[in-house]
Design a protein around this motif. Structure first.
Motif, PDB file in Angstrom:
ATOM      1  N   ILE A 233       0.823  -1.216   0.000  1.00 39.62           N
ATOM      2  CA  ILE A 233       0.000   0.000   0.000  1.00 39.62           C
ATOM      3  C   ILE A 233       0.853   1.260   0.000  1.00 39.62           C
ATOM      4  N   ASN A 234       1.873   1.307   0.865  1.00 42.10           N
ATOM      5  CA  ASN A 234       2.678   2.527   0.997  1.00 42.10           C
ATOM      6  C   ASN A 234       3.911   2.544   0.098  1.00 42.10           C
ATOM      7  N   GLN A 235       4.125   1.444  -0.658  1.00 46.70           N
ATOM      8  CA  GLN A 235       5.192   1.403  -1.664  1.00 46.70           C
ATOM      9  C   GLN A 235       6.582   1.693  -1.097  1.00 46.70           C
ATOM     10  N   VAL A 236       6.839   1.227   0.122  1.00 48.69           N
ATOM     11  CA  VAL A 236       8.183   1.356   0.696  1.00 48.69           C
ATOM     12  C   VAL A 236       9.113   0.390  -0.036  1.00 48.69           C
ATOM     13  N   ASN A 237      10.195   0.911  -0.573  1.00 46.56           N
ATOM     14  CA  ASN A 237      11.134   0.086  -1.324  1.00 46.56           C
ATOM     15  C   ASN A 237      11.758  -0.967  -0.422  1.00 46.56           C
ATOM     16  N   GLU A 344       4.882 -13.212  -3.591  1.00 43.20           N
ATOM     17  CA  GLU A 344       4.284 -11.872  -3.647  1.00 43.20           C
ATOM     18  C   GLU A 344       4.374 -11.222  -2.269  1.00 43.20           C
ATOM     19  N   ILE A 345       5.589 -10.839  -1.916  1.00 44.89           N
ATOM     20  CA  ILE A 345       5.851 -10.302  -0.586  1.00 44.89           C
ATOM     21  C   ILE A 345       5.037  -9.038  -0.319  1.00 44.89           C
ATOM     22  N   GLN A 346       4.739  -8.282  -1.379  1.00 44.61           N
ATOM     23  CA  GLN A 346       3.996  -7.036  -1.222  1.00 44.61           C
ATOM     24  C   GLN A 346       2.522  -7.273  -0.899  1.00 44.61           C
ATOM     25  N   ASN A 347       2.082  -8.514  -0.955  1.00 42.25           N
ATOM     26  CA  ASN A 347       0.688  -8.829  -0.629  1.00 42.25           C
ATOM     27  C   ASN A 347       0.556  -9.667   0.643  1.00 42.25           C
TER      28      ASN A 347
END
Length: 412
Positions: A233-237, A344-347
């Motif tokens: 959600i916050n797109q932290v690299n 899919e670590i971002q999920n």
């Protein structure tokens, strides 16, 4: 005189049918979902872009309606892109990231994968809604029933044969003794012992192979940290917290100070509702307060009021001590995306181990993954391969060709 041979033949036939009924279905069944998860899921999703494009409706895009072109693309992306502008543009669209080649996949396996990812909803649904993939038909149970029926038929035929032989012997005046009960018959006992030995050996071997593998391992951490909130959600690299992943051997777990760089100002959670996999709701603000307790931070006074202490995170991904793995060699030199190994670590709400991290899994990746030679100083010493690429003798170089499957590369 023929009775021992007859008993041995029955025992052998029964053993063969037993093995077929137990293991035959696994060899015959073809599961598109399993093939997708094993080969494609690390870079592709059905309805959203990841490292690669979303696969919903893929057969309606570009030249992929022609299955021969699709097979060529899957088995040799770099080579096929030289002859197909659509494929070349697709690579450019994704910043030059080239899909892994899968030369070992058969036509039937590729068809099974795309049947799975393009299957419409069972209830018909709204064609304008995203496709919901349905698992490919699994006939394992049917094959098992069929094998069992054939085994029963074979046993009945053996019994009929025995009765006919007995009638023939009686007609010819040949007297044979009554057969031994099966629990006293040495041939049956030996067959049972062999089957027990084989089954036990198979189970022991499978258990030994799986020692140390922790696929789907998801421990409860001291603080509920959601990668979905931070990286999604916050797109932290990823590299903000795991800076070592690009420059060092280890990805590194961020210190409390790294967390506090943001959470000095962010002391209340206002994002989407947080829910664990078991349905338990999580109070995000309370989790931030746990971080303050570890850091020794007083949000009311806006300063550190006591000594901090490290967060005792539970390690998820573990490799044996005799295995060497360098993150930077994969991410910086090889251009491997985080999702390739970590899913899919971002999920993910709570992180779990996505890949089994077995030696076979690593070796297969090294055999299939093409190295990015162009403008990559890490591979400048391989002059022969550079010349062969320029002359057209080869269209890609896999990790295996530069020693990626040699024992000493990964083992001390």
């Amino acid at each position: 005189m023929n009775q021992p041979k007859s008993i041995s033949a029955r025992s052998f036939l029964f053993s063969l049918l037993f093995i077929i009924s137990g293991f035959g279905s696994n060899l015959m069944a073809q599961d598109g979902k399993a093939l997708f998860q094993a080969n494609c899921a690390s870079c592709h999703a059905i309805n959203k872009k990841l490292t690669g494009p979303a696969l919903a409706g893929v057969l309606e895009r570009g030249p992929w309606a022609d299955r021969k072109k699709l097979y060529a693309w899957v088995r040799n992306p770099s080579g096929y892109a030289k002859t197909e502008p659509y494929a070349a543009n697709l690579i450019k669209e994704y910043s030059g990231v080239l899909m892994t080649a899968f030369p070992a996949l058969s036509d039937a396996e590729i068809d099974a994968i795309f049947t799975y990812v393009t299957a419409p909803p069972k209830d018909g649904g709204d064609k304008n809604q995203p496709l919901q993939p349905q698992p490919a038909a699994d006939n394992s149970f049917l094959f098992g029933i069929l094998a069992l029926v054939l085994a029963v038929v074979a046993l009945i035929l053996l019994q009929v044969n025995s009765n006919l032989r007995k009638l023939t012997d009686e007609k010819e005046g040949v007297h044979r003794g009554e057969p031994l009960p099966f629990w006293k018959n040495k041939a049956y006992i030996a067959t049972g012992i062999i089957l027990l030995f084989l089954t036990g050996g198979y189970l022991v071997a499978q258990s030994a192979i799986n020692l140390g593998r922790q696929t789907n391992y998801q421990p409860e951490q001291p603080i509920y940290y959601s990668h979905k909130v931070h990286a999604g959600i916050n797109q932290v690299n990823c590299l903000y917290c795991h800076g070592g992943a690009m420059e060092g051997k280890h990805a590194n777990i961020p210190s409390v100070n790294v967390c506090m760089n943001c959470h000095m100002a962010i002391n209340e959670y206002k994002g989407p509702e947080l829910v664990k996999d078991d349905g338990t709701k999580v109070d995000g603000t309370a989790e931030i307060k746990k971080l303050y307790d570890y850091a020794g931070w007083d949000p009311a006074a806006n300063k550190y009021t006591k000594p901090g202490k490290p967060i005792e995170w539970i390690k998820i991904h573990n490799l044996p001590d005799h295995v060497y793995f360098n993150h930077s060699q994969h991410t910086k030199a090889g251009g491997v995306q985080c999702q390739t190994c970590h899913g899919e670590i971002q999920n993910m709400g709570e992180v779990y181990q996505f890949s089994n991290l077995s030696m076979g899994w690593c070796i297969n990746c090294h055999r299939e993954t093409a190295v990015k030679f162009k403008d990559n100083g890490f591979y400048s010493i391989y002059e022969k391969f550079h010349n062969d690429l320029k002359s057209g003798k080869m269209d890609s170089v896999t990790v295996e060709k530069i020693g990626g499957t040699e024992c000493q590369k990964c083992h001390y």
